[in-house]
Structures are given as C-alpha cells and as structure tokens.
Design a protein around this motif. Sequence first.
Motif, PDB file in Angstrom:
ATOM      1  N   ARG A 139     -87.343  -1.666 -67.988  1.00  0.00           N
ATOM      2  CA  ARG A 139     -87.824  -3.092 -67.688  1.00  0.00           C
ATOM      3  C   ARG A 139     -87.582  -3.996 -68.816  1.00  0.00           C
ATOM      4  NH1 ARG A 139     -92.836  -2.889 -63.443  1.00  0.00           N
ATOM      5  NH2 ARG A 139     -91.736  -1.598 -61.858  1.00  0.00           N
ATOM      6  N   LEU A 153     -77.582  -8.646 -70.079  1.00  0.00           N
ATOM      7  CA  LEU A 153     -78.367  -7.795 -69.424  1.00  0.00           C
ATOM      8  C   LEU A 153     -77.757  -7.703 -68.063  1.00  0.00           C
ATOM      9  CD1 LEU A 153     -82.241  -9.253 -70.072  1.00  0.00           C
ATOM     10  CD2 LEU A 153     -81.270  -7.068 -70.583  1.00  0.00           C
ATOM     11  N   PHE A 158     -78.288  -4.328 -65.812  1.00  0.00           N
ATOM     12  CA  PHE A 158     -79.775  -4.784 -65.121  1.00  0.00           C
ATOM     13  C   PHE A 158     -79.619  -5.593 -63.826  1.00  0.00           C
ATOM     14  CE2 PHE A 158     -80.671  -3.179 -69.528  1.00  0.00           C
ATOM     15  CZ  PHE A 158     -82.094  -2.850 -69.248  1.00  0.00           C
ATOM     16  N   GLN A 176     -84.901  -5.038 -64.424  1.00  0.00           N
ATOM     17  CA  GLN A 176     -85.053  -3.630 -64.385  1.00  0.00           C
ATOM     18  C   GLN A 176     -83.489  -3.109 -64.274  1.00  0.00           C
ATOM     19  OE1 GLN A 176     -87.835  -2.603 -61.448  1.00  0.00           O
ATOM     20  NE2 GLN A 176     -87.551  -0.339 -61.971  1.00  0.00           N
ATOM     21  N   ARG A 177     -83.712  -1.888 -64.799  1.00  0.00           N
ATOM     22  CA  ARG A 177     -82.646  -0.762 -64.490  1.00  0.00           C
ATOM     23  C   ARG A 177     -82.982   0.499 -64.414  1.00  0.00           C
ATOM     24  NH1 ARG A 177     -77.673   0.264 -69.043  1.00  0.00           N
ATOM     25  NH2 ARG A 177     -77.047   2.319 -68.434  1.00  0.00           N
TER      26      ARG A 177
END
Length: 181
Positions: A139, A153, A158, A176-177
Amino acid sequence: MVVVYYEDYYMDKDFSLLSVRQAVAADVPALLDVFAQARRFMAENGNPTQWADGYPDAVQVESDVAAGHCFVVEYDGLGVVGTFCLVEGEDPTYAVIEDGHWLDGDAYATIHRLASRGVCGGVARTAVEWSMTRCANLRIDTHADNAPMLGFLQKAGFTRCGIIYCRDGTPRVAFQRHDRR
C-alpha cells in the motif's frame, strides 16, 4: 525497457546500475538532501504542500533509520539518489478509507517517504519492485496534487482504492498492489 534483477540490483534502460540497501546513520545527511530536492521538485510541479515545512525533518529520518525500515537507492558512481521506507504491518492511517475500499484485508507493507534526487530515472520503480520481493501486498499514498507520483503508481500496477487521512488530518489518495504468488 530491459529489466534485470540480480539480488538487490535493478538495471534500467540505459544499463545503469541502481541498488537498494538499508540506510544507516551515516546516510542521514544524504537523505535530508534527497528530501530537499524532492520538496523543490514537488513545489515546482504544482504540489507545494505535500511535504511542507521541511517534512520529513532530521528527527523523522533518524527515527526511520533507527527503526530499520529506511532504505536507500544508490546509483553506481553517484551515491544515494533516492530513499523510501518499507514498513510491514498495519498502518493506523489506513484503518479508515473513504471513497472506496482496499483490495483486500490481507497482511501488507506500506511504502512511505519515497523520494528521488532527480539525477537519474528508475528510482521509484526500483523501490517498488524491490519492495515487492519482500512483500507481495503493498500500500502507498500520495497527495492529490502529486501528478508525477499518481501517474507512476498507475503505471506500476497499483489500483486507486480511495482517500485516507494523515495524522495531521490532510487527505491522501491511497493505492494498493497485491501480486498473488
């Protein structure tokens, strides 16, 4: 882009070598310079308030180094060109998210204070990809005015998840990824 990983090294498109290592106390002056350069870049590119008033200051940087979650990105021949923190475990500022939701509630690590001196490319990508080798669920957040980071990102895989609030109450766009292994 040609990407080659060898232990903790990343080779970018011009075959320059970037490496990641844990920061030590002797790195603090270089890290403060990286943050000063990053603040200037943000201010010149429409984001003057994200790291206002000298944030992060020497006390924060020394604390990050002492806690063992501050890392440096080095470029062969140029020394420290970037920095970031990788903090494993729940982040209290991520407990409440508005205008969306996290991808999942699985254990994660958070990237904080990602910054570059701006003297070479690949610092952010190196930090993220190195971090993914340590935790496949990351995150990160950034200011809504930080267009370069917002674009990076999304390119780095992400997903925009919503809005979180920093300890001082300022909003940040949260991402988030999660690369399932």
